[in-house]
Design an enzyme around this catalytic site. Structure first.
Site, PDB file in Angstrom:
ATOM      1  N   CYS A 155      41.550  41.116   6.048  1.00  0.00           N
ATOM      2  CA  CYS A 155      40.447  40.883   6.992  1.00  0.00           C
ATOM      3  C   CYS A 155      40.047  42.193   7.661  1.00  0.00           C
ATOM      4  O   CYS A 155      40.771  42.703   8.519  1.00  0.00           O
ATOM      5  CB  CYS A 155      40.878  39.837   8.021  1.00  0.00           C
ATOM      6  SG  CYS A 155      39.722  39.629   9.391  1.00  0.00           S
TER       7      CYS A 155
ATOM      8  N   CYS B  89      39.549  42.074  11.458  1.00  0.00           N
ATOM      9  CA  CYS B  89      40.851  42.011  12.125  1.00  0.00           C
ATOM     10  C   CYS B  89      41.394  43.415  12.377  1.00  0.00           C
ATOM     11  O   CYS B  89      42.022  43.672  13.418  1.00  0.00           O
ATOM     12  CB  CYS B  89      41.856  41.224  11.287  1.00  0.00           C
ATOM     13  SG  CYS B  89      41.421  39.488  11.005  1.00  0.00           S
TER      14      CYS B  89
END
Length: 326
Positions: free
Chosen positions: A79, A82
């Site tokens: 991700c 993230c």
């Protein structure tokens, strides 16, 4: 491990209300004990950011959330957003100096937790305070927005639950303090009776729970946990066996009937319609007089005890009740 007290449906979770009151009392006891011991139990700044999985969720999130707000960062290696958000959260955890604990959860390795929190995409950030889950934000967020959210979180944790955070010592050894910090607060004189009452409440023995709470209150009329537990148990006993359709039909047909409105307000509260329950009884106060009016007022005060004096909805309803009475 199934997270407890995490319903976000809006229904009044009486167990969560009780847990919040207990957490506040324990936090106050823990701070007093720490002061007596000279402020021991400090943790290292490195311990403000932890990795959590399904096996450690109970200990590192639910239990710790009775001491400090725990912010959950759901992330994954693949991700990209993230990788931008997580370092900001980690830096702020250190900067906030123990006012919250950051728990990082790898969703690839903890699919069950991801499902239990209803997460559809990452990054996703939640908080757990006194065992209750609060969604904070999902997706990328600017640092200013994150700070505002965290400021609100620590304010609510302190004002509503008495959680002022952890003591951080830059010289403390990483990894050594959290387990030591979980020392139990000194047992109170009514702990055995309160535990028995809570067990009876969990088992559905409402009469037994009511007796146990009343026994505590006979010795200590102002005991906060016993007052809260008694209010919960009495509410649950009142709605037990009710026919909701009949009760609501009668309340709709008889707006000035005190008994009908009182019964409907109990159902409103158990169903999570807190403001509706309060408004129903305040309107009934305006329509009634004498003994009926006083009965409605007394029931409203009982419902305030179930929700808790610190809840802003209670404060607003108290003002509205005063206007209705005077």
């Amino acid at each position: 491990m199934q997270p407890r007290n995490m319903s976000m449906s809006g229904v009044v979770d009486l167990a969560a209300v009780k847990a919040a009151q207990e957490a506040k009392a324990k936090a106050e006891q823990a701070r007093a004990e720490a002061a007596r011991q000279g402020g021991g139990g400090a943790i290292s700044p490195a311990d403000l950011v932890i990795d959590v999985d399904e096996a450690t969720f109970e200990r590192d999130v639910l239990q710790r959330s009775t001491e400090v707000p725990v912010v959950l960062d759901f992330w994954a290696e693949w991700c990209q957003p993230c990788k931008q958000l997580s370092p900001v959260l980690e830096r702020l955890a250190v900067e906030y100096n123990g006012r919250f604990l950051l728990a990082k959860i790898d969703v690839d390795a903890n699919q069950m937790l991801m499902q239990q929190f209803g997460i559809q995409g990452i990054p996703a950030v939640f908080a757990v305070v006194a065992g209750q889950a609060l969604p904070l934000f999902q997706g990328a967020a600017g640092e200013e927005q994150i700070r505002q959210t965290l400021d609100q979180l620590v304010q609510v944790a302190e004002q509503r639950f008495g959680l002022t955070g952890l003591v951080v010592d830059p010289d403390a050894e990483p990894g050594g303090a959290p387990a030591e910090q979980e020392a139990q607060a000194p047992a109170g004189p009514y702990d055995a009776a309160l535990n028995a009452a809570a067990e009876a409440l969990d088992a559905g023995d409402l009469d037994g729970a009511i007796r146990a709470y009343r026994n505590v209150l006979s010795d200590d009329p102002a005991h906060p946990e016993a007052k809260l537990g008694l209010a919960q148990a009495e509410l649950l006993r009142r709605v037990q066996g009710m026919d909701p359709q009949r009760v609501r039909k009668e309340a709709a047909e008889k707006p000035g009937d005190a008994d009908a409105q009182i019964a409907a307000a109990d159902l409103d509260l158990v169903g999570g319609h807190v403001e509706d329950a309060f408004a129903r009884l305040i309107d009934t106060v305006r329509r009634t007089a004498g003994d009926e009016r006083d009965a409605v007022r007394q029931r409203l005060l009982k419902l305030f005890e179930v929700i808790g004096a610190d809840d802003p909805r209670v404060a607003a309803a108290r003002r509205a009740l005063a206007r209705a009475l005077f």
